[in-house]
Scaffold this active site. Sequence first.
Site, PDB file in Angstrom:
ATOM      1  N   CYS A  33       0.811  -1.224   0.000  1.00  0.00           N
ATOM      2  CA  CYS A  33       0.000   0.000   0.000  1.00  0.00           C
ATOM      3  C   CYS A  33       0.838   1.264   0.000  1.00  0.00           C
ATOM      4  O   CYS A  33       0.311   2.357  -0.167  1.00  0.00           O
ATOM      5  CB  CYS A  33      -0.928   0.009   1.207  1.00  0.00           C
ATOM      6  SG  CYS A  33      -0.004  -0.014   2.751  1.00  0.00           S
ATOM      7  N   ASP A  35       2.343   2.520   2.549  1.00  0.00           N
ATOM      8  CA  ASP A  35       2.338   3.186   3.855  1.00  0.00           C
ATOM      9  C   ASP A  35       3.677   3.026   4.562  1.00  0.00           C
ATOM     10  O   ASP A  35       4.440   2.090   4.281  1.00  0.00           O
ATOM     11  CB  ASP A  35       1.215   2.621   4.733  1.00  0.00           C
ATOM     12  CG  ASP A  35      -0.148   3.057   4.217  1.00  0.00           C
ATOM     13  OD1 ASP A  35      -0.184   3.991   3.418  1.00  0.00           O
ATOM     14  OD2 ASP A  35      -1.148   2.448   4.621  1.00  0.00           O
ATOM     15  N   CYS A  60      -2.671   2.888   7.837  1.00  0.00           N
ATOM     16  CA  CYS A  60      -4.102   2.767   8.091  1.00  0.00           C
ATOM     17  C   CYS A  60      -4.366   2.418   9.563  1.00  0.00           C
ATOM     18  O   CYS A  60      -3.438   2.237  10.350  1.00  0.00           O
ATOM     19  CB  CYS A  60      -4.663   1.664   7.205  1.00  0.00           C
ATOM     20  SG  CYS A  60      -4.047   0.058   7.695  1.00  0.00           S
ATOM     21  N   CYS A 104      -0.781  -5.168   6.859  1.00  0.00           N
ATOM     22  CA  CYS A 104      -0.575  -3.918   7.616  1.00  0.00           C
ATOM     23  C   CYS A 104       0.214  -4.193   8.894  1.00  0.00           C
ATOM     24  O   CYS A 104       1.014  -3.363   9.338  1.00  0.00           O
ATOM     25  CB  CYS A 104      -1.908  -3.291   7.986  1.00  0.00           C
ATOM     26  SG  CYS A 104      -3.077  -3.200   6.625  1.00  0.00           S
TER      27      CYS A 104
HETATM   28 FE1  FES Z   1      -1.308   0.336   4.366  1.00  0.00          FE
HETATM   29 FE2  FES Z   1      -2.749  -0.877   6.162  1.00  0.00          FE
HETATM   30  S1  FES Z   1      -3.386  -0.313   4.186  1.00  0.00           S
HETATM   31  S2  FES Z   1      -0.702  -0.306   6.304  1.00  0.00           S
END
Ligand code: FES
Length: 147
Positions: A33, A35, A60, A104
């Site tokens: 993702c 992140d 998230c 995640c």
């Molecule tokens: Fe990126 Fe959860 S969607 S860490």
Amino acid sequence: MYSEKVMDHFQNPRNVGEIEHASGVGTVGNAKCGDIMRIYLDIDDKTGIINDVKFKTFGCGAAVATSSMATELVKGKTVQQALEVTNRAVLEALDGLPAQKIHCSMLAEEAIQAALWDYAEKHNIKIEGLEKPKTDIGEHEEEETEY
Ligand code: FES
């Protein structure tokens, strides 16, 4: 869909922030993702005990909850014990996550390992059983991508 513990740690995350002059800092990125998670460790040089730990994330809710729980689990532990705080241990402590959110939770484990790696490098020591996480993006590389 989410357990009460996940909701609690998402809504009231523990140990959010940063540590100035941290013993080790780890930053990792989630390939799925994009992140990012950063963990700061304050480690007592003599005892090897993690006195304090903080995290910051662009992630998230599931990433927040897992990192919050992971920081709680490593606080007060030795470096070796912190290696046992795996993704699985964090998930168990949170009563699980939906399958599509498991990726995640990897951020927390990897960010802790990256911070331990940074600590070991700075102190010129080897931590038995620790490998540099592949998702480690380090501080330097991230700075280059900042605008
Ligand atoms: Fe990126 Fe959860 S969607 S860490």
